[in-house]
Every structure is written in C-alpha cells, then in structure tokens.
Design a protein around this motif. Structure first.
Motif, mmCIF file in Angstrom:
data_model
loop_
_atom_site.group_PDB
_atom_site.id
_atom_site.type_symbol
_atom_site.label_atom_id
_atom_site.label_comp_id
_atom_site.label_asym_id
_atom_site.label_seq_id
_atom_site.Cartn_x
_atom_site.Cartn_y
_atom_site.Cartn_z
ATOM 1 N N HIS A 179 65.475 31.503 39.309
ATOM 2 C CA HIS A 179 64.220 30.712 39.888
ATOM 3 C C HIS A 179 64.357 31.019 41.159
ATOM 4 O O HIS A 179 63.155 31.246 41.905
ATOM 5 N N PRO B 154 67.992 24.159 37.876
ATOM 6 C CA PRO B 154 67.716 25.063 38.806
ATOM 7 C C PRO B 154 68.614 26.102 38.796
ATOM 8 O O PRO B 154 69.752 25.922 38.866
ATOM 9 N N VAL C 287 66.716 20.486 42.657
ATOM 10 C CA VAL C 287 66.009 21.282 43.121
ATOM 11 C C VAL C 287 65.983 21.323 44.997
ATOM 12 O O VAL C 287 66.079 22.230 45.603
ATOM 13 N N THR D 298 74.244 29.489 40.049
ATOM 14 C CA THR D 298 73.321 28.388 40.874
ATOM 15 C C THR D 298 74.013 28.112 42.227
ATOM 16 O O THR D 298 75.327 28.310 42.408
ATOM 17 N N PHE E 222 63.384 23.026 35.407
ATOM 18 C CA PHE E 222 64.670 23.281 36.652
ATOM 19 C C PHE E 222 65.820 22.374 36.031
ATOM 20 O O PHE E 222 66.327 21.359 36.558
#
Length: 224
Positions: free
Chosen positions: A27, A23, A69, A208, A20
């Motif tokens: 994901h 991340p 995360v 993201t 990650f």
C-alpha cells in the motif's frame, strides 16, 4: 516528475482507499509511486468503515484499522490517514466520500487511485459514473502491463477522459477531470496472506512497518 509547470495550479491530493486489514508496504509503496509520478502534494489513505462488499472477514474494527494506517504513515509527512469513512454511520460508498471531500475542500484537485483490477467491478459501485465529476482517476498497473479500457464497461465509459501524461491531467487546463494510468512496482504482498500467517503463528515482519506489527501484537489481532 512533475515540477515547475504546476506552480500556478491548485494543490492536488491523492486518495487511496481500502480495508487496510492490515496495511502493508505494498500500500505504502504504491501510494509513494503515484504521488511522485503524478506530482501530487500528498496522499490521503482512507480506511473503509462498513464495507459494501465485505463482511465478517473484517477481523479488525474500523477504528483499529484506522490506528494501523496512522502508524503506517507516521514517518511520511505527505501521507495522512483520513477517518472520514470510519466515522460515518452505515455502509461507506466511494462516491459519497468524494462528494464530501470535494464540497469541504473545493480548492483541492482530488485524485482517486484505483487498482486496474477494480475496472472489472467498478460498474457495481454506487453511481460510479459520477466519480469523474469529483476527482481525477488514476489507474495503477504493473510496469509493462497494458490496460485495455475496451474490455470493461467502466473502461469504455472512462476512455474519453483518458490523458497520456500528468501535464494534461489538471482540471484548470482541461475544464474537467481526467483519467491517467500510472505503473507501480508489484510487491506481491496481500492483507489476506498476512492474516493467514498470523493465524498460523508466523511472522509478518518486513511486510508492514514495525509499528504496525507491534500494534497487532499488543491488540492481539488476527488470532485464531
């Protein structure tokens, strides 16, 4: 989606590990599709600590990757960032993580989520044959892609544990853990490409969550 027939069974939680670094939406989308496809009660995203196959290219610290995360999953209550590998000393191995989770929460049926590409290297993992002892295995693949388990050493080992539907995956009904294939939408996003974009001064917006973008900027991560 799996629904009523699960009501008498133990809770099942997915495990998606990785660096990650950082991340991204690939994901998160994969985790969501596995969770819904298998009828899981939640997903644990576990950033690696000291990685056995990665070294100096890990430009963010384990703690920073854990922070990212946590930010990435903060709006999905069924997702949780787990710090088990970040907090441990030395190199983290998946089998050790599974063993620890199984012993600390024995009523949970754990589902380890792996990309189909990992079948080519799974035989290099520490005591990889024991993974099936502590968790079901979910092999993610793109829609329409057929996984030929006979093509790899790990695949041949896992084939006898294979089931064709989530209804057959449960430990209580099988008396053991199982292996299942779950197609997920390919998104073509990679952490490596995101780091390269940041080094080159390009934006990673929409790859993201915004909270992660803001964290990277604030911490000045992935700069030349």
């Amino acid at each position: 989606m799996v629904t009523a027939f699960r009501q008498h069974l133990a809770r099942r939680i997915g495990i998606l590990g990785g660096s990650f670094n950082p991340p991204h939406l690939g994901h998160l989308r994969s985790a969501m599709e596995v969770m819904e496809g298998l009828g899981l009660d939640g997903m644990q995203l576990i950033p690696s600590g000291a990685h056995p196959f990665k070294g100096r290219e890990m430009q963010a610290t384990p703690e920073e990757r854990l922070d990212m995360v946590r930010l990435a999953v903060s709006r999905e209550p069924r997702f949780e960032a787990n710090d088990i590998e970040v907090l441990q000393d030395g190199v983290g191995y998946t089998i050790d993580t599974l063993r620890s989770l199984a012993r600390s929460r024995p009523t949970i049926e754990w589902v380890l989520v792996l990309g189909s590409d990992l079948l080519n290297e799974l035989h290099l993992w520490k005591t990889w044959q024991l993974l099936i002892k502590y968790a079901h295995l979910c092999i993610m693949t793109r829609p329409g892609y057929i996984v030929d388990l006979q093509q790899t050493e790990a695949g041949r080992f896992l084939e006898p544990f294979m089931v064709q539907s989530p209804e057959l995956l449960y430990r209580e009904e099988m008396g053991r853990n199982g292996v299942i294939i779950q197609p997920v939408t390919p998104m073509g996003i990679s952490s490596t490409a995101m780091r390269e974009a940041l080094v080159a001064g390009r934006s990673i917006d929409y790859l993201t969550p915004t909270r992660v973008v803001n964290y990277i900027q604030k911490q000045e991560l992935y700069r030349p």
